[in-house]
Design a protein around this motif. Structure first.
Motif, short mmCIF file in Angstrom:
data_model
loop_
_atom_site.label_atom_id
_atom_site.label_comp_id
_atom_site.label_asym_id
_atom_site.label_seq_id
_atom_site.Cartn_x
_atom_site.Cartn_y
_atom_site.Cartn_z
N ARG B 459 0.88 -1.17 0.00
CA ARG B 459 0.00 0.00 0.00
C ARG B 459 0.91 1.22 0.00
NH1 ARG B 459 -2.54 3.74 3.33
NH2 ARG B 459 -4.79 4.00 2.95
N ASP B 461 0.78 5.10 -0.16
CA ASP B 461 -0.07 6.29 -0.07
C ASP B 461 0.82 7.51 -0.32
OD1 ASP B 461 -1.97 8.14 0.46
OD2 ASP B 461 -2.27 7.63 2.57
N ARG B 477 -3.26 13.58 -4.25
CA ARG B 477 -2.99 12.43 -3.41
C ARG B 477 -3.27 11.18 -4.23
NH1 ARG B 477 -3.26 12.21 2.40
NH2 ARG B 477 -3.11 10.03 3.07
N LEU B 479 -3.30 6.90 -4.08
CA LEU B 479 -3.16 5.67 -3.31
C LEU B 479 -3.04 4.51 -4.29
CD1 LEU B 479 -3.28 4.23 -0.56
CD2 LEU B 479 -5.76 4.10 -0.84
#
Lengths: 282, 608
Positions: B459, B461, B477, B479
């Motif tokens: 993951r 981010d 942003r 992800l």
């Protein structure tokens, strides 16, 4: 605040921890009874932690990665290939045992598979032999034979040398010793002793009525008179002492130390047949 | 390009290679009869216990990070020209542009942006100062001994490395003889000619490794021609006391075509010098010091030329100068390894041309301190690390990481890793520091007989990612999370299989998916290697770019074949050939950068 976090981390990393990380990476070329015996001897006397990896268990083995990730303090190489692989990395010191044919890239400390030639000369003297035939490949055993010659000069034994550069040369070279020797000294040299040439030693022994002094018990049943055998278990123990010295930071001599213990076996039938002096009581 | 024309091109290769072959044959000597009786047989007699077969492809890696290593043996099997040819086959790596060897390409690690990947050669960063672009295509494959790839943020050790690190470790001088070397040449489609010479050896305490190479191609895509020249040298001196001094220098010059657009060609020209001097000094068995100074001097020009006509419409020139050093102390205690160090670099970049009037120059001083620790408690290995960077223009950055592994058995483990990281994506743009929080959970095992498995959930981010998708600069942003699975087998009938699959799901800050991040990446490998040193390798590469204008028509299949003839202990002669993109598949992220079609080459390598 960031600096505070850094200080916390510094404190955290320096706390003594109970850990079981290993000190010695024991790298073994392959599964073999002789190698296993030496490893048992090593583990008997080396009290630190050991991880053992057998190279033939893996198709793709990356020692550089293992040393970088696991940080062993010392690599113990067991066997020729293990020594070759171990010396490809530079980060960790290497000691070795059971490596007969390896050509070390760099000088390394270890225990060799070659007994001190003085032991063989002493046995040959006790058998009452004076002229001793030796076949050897200069590329493999040149240095050993040179040492043997120097020691023989101080005894009543005279070495009759024959160089061989390929296994197939051995029978003819043995034949050339006819009438010139009282014994044959068989060296652990893979050029001079090979499956195709072993028989020639013992045929010569029977025909010329001269004993063969050898290095492994397996040759006694073929007609060898005396075998001066390395003790693999003790080689492991000897290397354990050497490894501890290296880990303690003591400077070691480069090159292989001869094994400190030898076992003598005789083929009593051959000894009697050739009417040799007995080695009983050794 | 048809197979027939490829074969014809190959036929034309005979002439330029005659000289190389002749040189090789002149060096061969009569084969030495090899002794095949092992010391075990010698002491135990023939017909002893059989040696066990391989039970596992490889031992499990004990690190918490997701690391892939490419070794020299794998590099040779790929008949690679430059660095991208090697990492092309690595699971989780995506090449945005599959182009003529030696020409510009972008790479991603698990869908990171190209400017999020730190590339190091001999510990000198390759990334440009203006846009953090790592020019991998200028690194010749032949000088590489191994490549270590860290997937995910690695800022706690390396600083600016949001998406990962590609650490290129060059060959060390051959130690067991005073002189040796390799002559290699290959010829392929579109006059793609690669000639290389290596010399290496050690005399007393001084070892040397020298390399010269030239790669030329008329271009496997429109306006994608290249002339790449490399000189590389490494001198290594073993100190009379323990320790080593190493000097390295890589000089690169390149002229290449980057792209053809309607009525214009975009070309580039580059000169680069990378040098380092390093001292490794073990103070005792526990403490060792590494000290290094390094520099990278690079000039890169991009030209837009009218086509036809050849009039220069626009040019930009970037000069990168960096000079710096590092000091690292490693302490191996009874229970743990502690590594602490400091890095310093003075960097200067100047840009001229393009949309900027006059010259814009900027300098900065960068420094970083770090502390990494590894200790083991029972079956757990724990790795807390942290680094603090004064970036000079991108603010001060604190990058912690924490890794933990748990050994399930001698050859299986679970791993977890979490880290905060950053990348400086531009020296010239204010507030261009992009950040990430990486978390990974993995499992690796060699306990299943004949198999090696590795699975990782990740993951990433990222935030403050600079985007101009909407025609204006914006910070977004992103992800990216997904999974990666790798599998290898031990050789059966001399043949082993490897495969790797990466799935990436992306979300923007607003919950929407965004494009041009590879959703599915599949790597396939089938390798045959027999005792007579005949080897063949089939590589498959499939990427679903999940982008408008992209193409993913079929797997790109490459075949590499080689046969080595041994003449003496140190002399061998190798004939090799490659057929790339066998079925002329199409796979690209944008039709501006279509991939190369089918192409072939043959060559020889002579080691002496």
């Amino acid at each position: 605040m960031s600096l505070l976090r850094l200080l916390v981390l510094v404190f955290f990393t320096l706390i003594p921890t109970l850990a079981l990380a290993y000190d010695v990476l024991l790298l073994q070329s392959m599964h073999d009874k002789g190698y296993d015996e030496a490893v048992r001897g090593f583990k008997r006397d080396y009290r630190g932690s050991v991880r053992r990896i057998v190279l033939t268990d893996y198709a793709d083995f990356d020692l550089t990665r293992i040393t970088r990730e696991e940080h062993p303090k010392l690599i113990v190489a067991v066997g020729d290939r293990a020594l070759e692989v171990a010396q490809k990395q530079h980060a960790t010191p290497v000691v070795y045992m059971m490596a007969l044919n390896a050509k070390p890239r760099r000088p390394a400390s270890g225990v060799s598979m070659l007994l001190d030639p003085a032991r063989y000369l002493s046995v040959l003297e006790e058998l009452g032999c004076e002229r001793v035939g030796v076949l050897y490949d200069p590329a493999r055993s040149g240095a050993y034979v040179k040492r043997a010659l120097a020691l023989a000069g101080r005894s009543r034994i005279r070495l009759v040398l024959r160089e061989v550069h390929a296994p197939k040369e051995t029978p003819a070279m043995i034949a050339s010793l006819k009438g010139k020797v009282d014994a044959l000294w068989m060296l652990p040299d893979t050029t001079a002793v090979s499956p195709g040439s072993t028989e020639a030693y013992f045929l010569f022994s029977q025909a010329e009525r001269v004993p063969v002094v050898t290095f492994a018990e397996v040759y006694l049943s073929m007609g060898g008179a005396v075998a001066l055998i390395i003790d693999r278990y003790d080689i492991g123990r000897q290397l354990a002492e050497l490894a501890q010295n290296v880990l303690d930071g003591n400077q070691q001599d480069e090159g292989g130390e001869p094994p400190r213990r030898a076992v003598t076996r005789t083929n009593e039938g051959v000894v009697r047949q050739l009417r040799l002096n007995s080695l009983a009581g050794r | 390009m048809s197979i027939r024309s490829a074969v014809l091109s190959v036929g034309a290769a005979v002439k330029p290679m005659v000289l190389t072959v002749a040189l090789c044959l002149l060096t061969v000597m009569p084969a030495r009869s090899d002794d095949d009786l092992s010391s075990v047989e010698l002491f135990n007699g023939a017909g002893g216990d059989p040696v066990s077969a391989n039970r596992s492809p490889r031992p499990a890696s004990q690190t918490a990070e997701n690391i892939t290593v490419v070794t020299a043996d794998e590099i040779v099997a790929l008949n690679a020209h430059t660095l991208p040819d090697i990492i092309y086959a690595v699971t989780g790596i995506q090449l945005e542009v599959i182009s003529t060897p030696g020409t510009l390409t972008n790479i991603e690690i698990q869908g990171s942006d190209f400017d999020h990947v730190l590339v190091l050669i001999d510990n000198v960063p390759l990334n440009s100062l203006s846009d953090n672009f790592p020019d991998l295509a200028s690194i010749p494959a032949q000088i590489i001994d191994r490549i270590e790839i860290v997937k995910g943020a690695a800022s706690s050790a390396w600083g600016s490395a949001l998406g990962g690190v590609i650490n290129v470790i060059t060959k060390v001088p051959q130690q067991d003889r005073p002189a040796g070397g390799t002559l290699a040449g290959s010829y392929g489609t579109r006059q793609t000619v690669d000639g290389r010479v290596e010399a290496t050896g050690t005399v007393d305490r001084l070892g040397y490794y020298l390399f010269a190479g030239n790669l030329h191609s008329d271009g496997l895509r429109p306006n994608n021609q290249v002339d790449l020249g490399n000189l590389y040298g490494k001198l290594q001196y073993e100190l009379p006391v323990r320790g080593t001094v190493t000097l390295t220098t890589l000089y690169t010059t390149r002229e290449s075509g980057v792209l053809a657009v309607p009525y214009a060609d975009i070309n580039d020209q580059k000169h680069e010098l990378i040098a380092s001097a390093a001292l490794l000094l073990p103070l005792d068995n526990r403490l060792s010091l590494d000290a290094a100074v390094r520099t990278r001097q690079s000039t890169m020009e991009m030209f837009t030329i009218s086509a036809p006509g050849g009039v220069t419409l626009q040019s930009t020139r970037e000069n990168d100068n960096s000079i710096g050093g590092s000091l690292k102390a490693s302490w191996l205690g009874e229970w743990q390894l502690v590594v602490a160090g400091v890095d310093y670099d003075h960097v200067k970049v100047s840009l001229r041309g393009g949309r900027i009037a006059g010259e814009e120059a900027k300098t900065a001083d960068r420094a970083g301190i770090y502390l990494n620790d590894t200790f083991t408690v029972g079956n757990f290995a724990i790795t807390p690390s942290a680094r603090y960077d004064w970036t000079g223009f991108g603010g001060d950055r604190f990058s912690p990481s924490f890794g933990i592994t748990y050994a399930l058995s001698e050859n299986s483990l679970l791993r977890g890793y979490t880290a905060r990281g950053y990348s400086l994506t531009s020296l010239n743009r204010a507030e261009s520091t992009e950040k990430v929080w990486t978390s990974q959970l993995g499992f690796e095992s060699g306990d299943v007989p004949s198999l090696w498995l590795k699975a990782t959930l990740f993951r990433n981010d990222t935030w403050d990612v600079i985007s101009n998708d909407l025609g204006r600069l914006a910070k977004t942003r992103q992800l990216k999370h997904g999974g990666e699975f790798e599998l290898r087998t031990v050789p059966v009938f001399n043949t082993s299989l490897s495969t790797g699959y990466t799935y990436i799901h992306t979300e923007g800050g607003d919950g929407q998916m965004f494009q041009s991040v590879p959703k599915h990446t599949l790597k396939l490998g089938l390798r045959y290697r027999d005792p007579s040193r005949l080897q063949a390798q089939l590589i498959g590469n499939y990427i679903d770019w999940n982008a408008t204008g992209s193409s993913n028509r079929g797997v790109l299949w490459d075949l590499h074949v080689s046969k080595t003839f041994e003449y003496a202990e140190y002399t061998s002669f190798e004939v090799f050939g490659s057929l790339r993109n066998i079925f002329a598949g199409q796979q690209y992220v944008t039709d501006m950068y279509t991939n190369t079609g089918r192409w072939a080459e043959v060559g020889v390598r002579c080691h002496f």
